[in-house]
Design a protein around this motif. Structure first.
Motif, PDB file in Angstrom:
ATOM      1  N   LEU A 140       0.852  -1.196   0.000  1.00  0.00           N
ATOM      2  CA  LEU A 140       0.000   0.000   0.000  1.00  0.00           C
ATOM      3  C   LEU A 140       0.882   1.238   0.000  1.00  0.00           C
ATOM      4  N   ASP A 141       0.743   2.041  -1.082  1.00  0.00           N
ATOM      5  CA  ASP A 141       1.596   3.232  -1.216  1.00  0.00           C
ATOM      6  C   ASP A 141       0.869   4.320  -1.994  1.00  0.00           C
ATOM      7  N   HIS A 142      -0.463   4.353  -1.874  1.00  0.00           N
ATOM      8  CA  HIS A 142      -1.254   5.337  -2.599  1.00  0.00           C
ATOM      9  C   HIS A 142      -1.801   6.388  -1.640  1.00  0.00           C
ATOM     10  N   TRP A 143      -2.935   6.956  -1.862  1.00  0.00           N
ATOM     11  CA  TRP A 143      -3.500   7.967  -0.951  1.00  0.00           C
ATOM     12  C   TRP A 143      -3.632   7.347   0.426  1.00  0.00           C
ATOM     13  N   LYS A 144      -3.082   8.047   1.408  1.00  0.00           N
ATOM     14  CA  LYS A 144      -2.981   7.448   2.751  1.00  0.00           C
ATOM     15  C   LYS A 144      -4.354   7.253   3.385  1.00  0.00           C
ATOM     16  N   ASP A 145      -5.326   8.076   2.979  1.00  0.00           N
ATOM     17  CA  ASP A 145      -6.688   7.912   3.526  1.00  0.00           C
ATOM     18  C   ASP A 145      -7.468   6.830   2.787  1.00  0.00           C
ATOM     19  N   ARG A 146      -6.802   6.167   1.825  1.00  0.00           N
ATOM     20  CA  ARG A 146      -7.458   5.042   1.151  1.00  0.00           C
ATOM     21  C   ARG A 146      -6.970   3.693   1.691  1.00  0.00           C
ATOM     22  N   TYR A 147      -5.958   3.731   2.589  1.00  0.00           N
ATOM     23  CA  TYR A 147      -5.423   2.455   3.089  1.00  0.00           C
ATOM     24  C   TYR A 147      -6.516   1.636   3.786  1.00  0.00           C
ATOM     25  N   VAL A 148      -7.305   2.271   4.673  1.00  0.00           N
ATOM     26  CA  VAL A 148      -8.340   1.517   5.404  1.00  0.00           C
ATOM     27  C   VAL A 148      -9.482   1.078   4.485  1.00  0.00           C
ATOM     28  N   PRO A 149     -10.121   1.986   3.740  1.00  0.00           N
ATOM     29  CA  PRO A 149     -11.222   1.532   2.888  1.00  0.00           C
ATOM     30  C   PRO A 149     -10.803   0.462   1.883  1.00  0.00           C
ATOM     31  N   ASP A 150      -9.585   0.571   1.350  1.00  0.00           N
ATOM     32  CA  ASP A 150      -9.153  -0.421   0.356  1.00  0.00           C
ATOM     33  C   ASP A 150      -8.794  -1.755   1.001  1.00  0.00           C
ATOM     34  N   THR A 151      -8.290  -1.726   2.238  1.00  0.00           N
ATOM     35  CA  THR A 151      -8.033  -2.986   2.954  1.00  0.00           C
ATOM     36  C   THR A 151      -9.365  -3.701   3.215  1.00  0.00           C
ATOM     37  N   LYS A 152     -10.368  -2.936   3.628  1.00  0.00           N
ATOM     38  CA  LYS A 152     -11.699  -3.521   3.868  1.00  0.00           C
ATOM     39  C   LYS A 152     -12.279  -4.056   2.560  1.00  0.00           C
ATOM     40  N   LEU A 153     -12.048  -3.334   1.470  1.00  0.00           N
ATOM     41  CA  LEU A 153     -12.546  -3.755   0.155  1.00  0.00           C
ATOM     42  C   LEU A 153     -11.862  -5.061  -0.277  1.00  0.00           C
ATOM     43  N   LEU A 154     -10.558  -5.148  -0.059  1.00  0.00           N
ATOM     44  CA  LEU A 154      -9.830  -6.383  -0.397  1.00  0.00           C
ATOM     45  C   LEU A 154     -10.396  -7.561   0.415  1.00  0.00           C
ATOM     46  N   GLU A 155     -10.695  -7.330   1.693  1.00  0.00           N
ATOM     47  CA  GLU A 155     -11.298  -8.377   2.545  1.00  0.00           C
ATOM     48  C   GLU A 155     -12.654  -8.780   1.964  1.00  0.00           C
ATOM     49  N   CYS A 173       5.027   9.161   8.066  1.00  0.00           N
ATOM     50  CA  CYS A 173       5.125  10.391   7.274  1.00  0.00           C
ATOM     51  C   CYS A 173       4.846  10.119   5.788  1.00  0.00           C
ATOM     52  N   PRO A 174       3.775  10.651   5.206  1.00  0.00           N
ATOM     53  CA  PRO A 174       2.809  11.608   5.767  1.00  0.00           C
ATOM     54  C   PRO A 174       1.951  11.046   6.902  1.00  0.00           C
ATOM     55  N   GLY A 175       1.881   9.736   7.053  1.00  0.00           N
ATOM     56  CA  GLY A 175       1.102   9.162   8.147  1.00  0.00           C
ATOM     57  C   GLY A 175      -0.178   8.513   7.675  1.00  0.00           C
ATOM     58  N   ALA A 176      -0.510   7.422   8.339  1.00  0.00           N
ATOM     59  CA  ALA A 176      -1.784   6.720   8.086  1.00  0.00           C
ATOM     60  C   ALA A 176      -2.328   6.256   9.433  1.00  0.00           C
ATOM     61  N   PRO A 177      -2.672   7.208  10.306  1.00  0.00           N
ATOM     62  CA  PRO A 177      -3.056   6.873  11.683  1.00  0.00           C
ATOM     63  C   PRO A 177      -4.281   5.968  11.774  1.00  0.00           C
ATOM     64  N   GLU A 178      -5.288   6.209  10.917  1.00  0.00           N
ATOM     65  CA  GLU A 178      -6.480   5.353  10.968  1.00  0.00           C
ATOM     66  C   GLU A 178      -6.112   3.915  10.588  1.00  0.00           C
ATOM     67  N   TYR A 179      -5.187   3.782   9.611  1.00  0.00           N
ATOM     68  CA  TYR A 179      -4.780   2.444   9.170  1.00  0.00           C
ATOM     69  C   TYR A 179      -4.083   1.701  10.307  1.00  0.00           C
ATOM     70  N   LEU A 180      -3.171   2.410  11.011  1.00  0.00           N
ATOM     71  CA  LEU A 180      -2.471   1.769  12.132  1.00  0.00           C
ATOM     72  C   LEU A 180      -3.481   1.303  13.175  1.00  0.00           C
ATOM     73  N   LYS A 181      -4.469   2.169  13.455  1.00  0.00           N
ATOM     74  CA  LYS A 181      -5.504   1.778  14.435  1.00  0.00           C
ATOM     75  C   LYS A 181      -6.244   0.536  13.928  1.00  0.00           C
ATOM     76  N   TYR A 182      -6.574   0.555  12.613  1.00  0.00           N
ATOM     77  CA  TYR A 182      -7.381  -0.538  12.057  1.00  0.00           C
ATOM     78  C   TYR A 182      -6.662  -1.883  12.147  1.00  0.00           C
ATOM     79  N   VAL A 183      -5.415  -1.941  11.734  1.00  0.00           N
ATOM     80  CA  VAL A 183      -4.738  -3.246  11.691  1.00  0.00           C
ATOM     81  C   VAL A 183      -4.191  -3.678  13.055  1.00  0.00           C
ATOM     82  N   ARG A 184      -3.866  -2.678  13.920  1.00  0.00           N
ATOM     83  CA  ARG A 184      -3.236  -3.049  15.196  1.00  0.00           C
ATOM     84  C   ARG A 184      -4.247  -3.522  16.235  1.00  0.00           C
ATOM     85  N   ASN A 185      -5.514  -3.030  16.138  1.00  0.00           N
ATOM     86  CA  ASN A 185      -6.535  -3.443  17.109  1.00  0.00           C
ATOM     87  C   ASN A 185      -7.506  -4.438  16.498  1.00  0.00           C
TER      88      ASN A 185
END
Ligand SMILES: O=C(NCCCCCn1ccc2cnccc21)c1cc(-c2ccc(F)cc2)cc(O)c1O
Ligand SMILES: [Mg+2]
Length: 214
Positions: A140-155, A173-185
């Motif tokens: 994953l190396d595209h728009w950082k705010d797409r990491y979570v929705p696209d991970t859910k879509l892949l699932e 940096c730039p950061g993907a805080p929602e993604y870290l929350k999503y995969v870590r919890n």
């Protein structure tokens, strides 16, 4: 009008790299982007982590979201076993055109398929388009705010299997805080953070590796 940064990167590859030699293409881009002008390639520091995770996974089917100039496509494809494939998604047609030429210069065009469009539109069509069951590895190396929705879509599209490895760039940096929350919890993922630096700088960045547990 003048050339674009990706066009200048392609020129640097054509000038300094050896046709058919992926490592020389990687080195030419890293040299240019470290000493001439910065660009958002995963780079050499994080690239070594990408290499080690790839070697460990040895994927038959790999997906990359965010091609840009094809730097990480070359890093990934050069390590794939024969008959293994990389599908890489790029939103910007001009970037895709440059990436196609850089991937071909490295001699890796038979292993890499560049698909143009938005990940959210393309992911649901992947199974039918490429006749694939699931991905073994996703970068994953595209728009950082797409990491979570696209991970859910892949699932949801059944494109992940027990053991699929997701590797996300730029989680600091730039950061993907929602993604870290999503995969870590998430009990469905086993995550590990690889500290590194933002490409060609001393700024903190890192990669997050998450294994899908099914
Ligand atoms: O933004 C980044 N990458 C994404 C570029 C746009 C992707 C668009 N796109 C591609 C496929 C695709 C499919 N669907 C939808 C959209 C799609 C990025 C930025 C920085 C960075 C920049 C400035 C700074 F000061 C520090 C860091 C560093 C990185 O390593 C990066 O990767
Ligand atoms: Mg990146």
């Amino acid at each position: 009008t003048g050339s674009s940064r990706p066009q200048r990167i392609l020129k640097a590859v054509q000038k300094n790299a050896t046709k058919g030699d992926p490592q020389s293409v990687i080195s030419a881009i890293d040299y240019y982007c470290r000493h001439k002008e910065w660009a958002m390639n995963v780079g050499d520091d994080k690239g070594l982590i990408l290499d080690s995770v790839l070697t460990e996974v040895n994927p038959s089917m790999a997906l990359e979201l965010g091609t840009y100039c094809g730097y990480s496509s070359v890093r990934i494809a050069r390590l794939l076993s024969p008959n293994s494939k990389l599908i890489t998604v790029e939103f910007n047609p001009a970037f895709a055109a440059i990436a196609r030429q850089i991937i071909a210069y490295a001699g890796l065009q038979d292993k890499v398929t560049i698909v143009e469009g938005a990940s959210g539109d393309l992911i649901p069509k992947m199974k039918e388009r490429f006749g694939l069951k699931s991905f073994d590895f996703v970068f994953l190396d595209h728009w950082k705010d797409r990491y979570v929705p696209d991970t859910k879509l892949l699932e949801d599209c059944g494109l992940l299997r027990k053991g699929t490895v997701l590797l996300a760039d730029n989680v600091i940096c730039p950061g993907a805080p929602e993604y870290l929350k999503y995969v870590r919890n998430n009990p469905r993922y086993e995550s590990r953070y690889y500290p590194s630096v933002l490409e060609y700088t001393k700024a903190e960045d890192g990669l997050e590796k998450s294994v899908f547990l099914g």
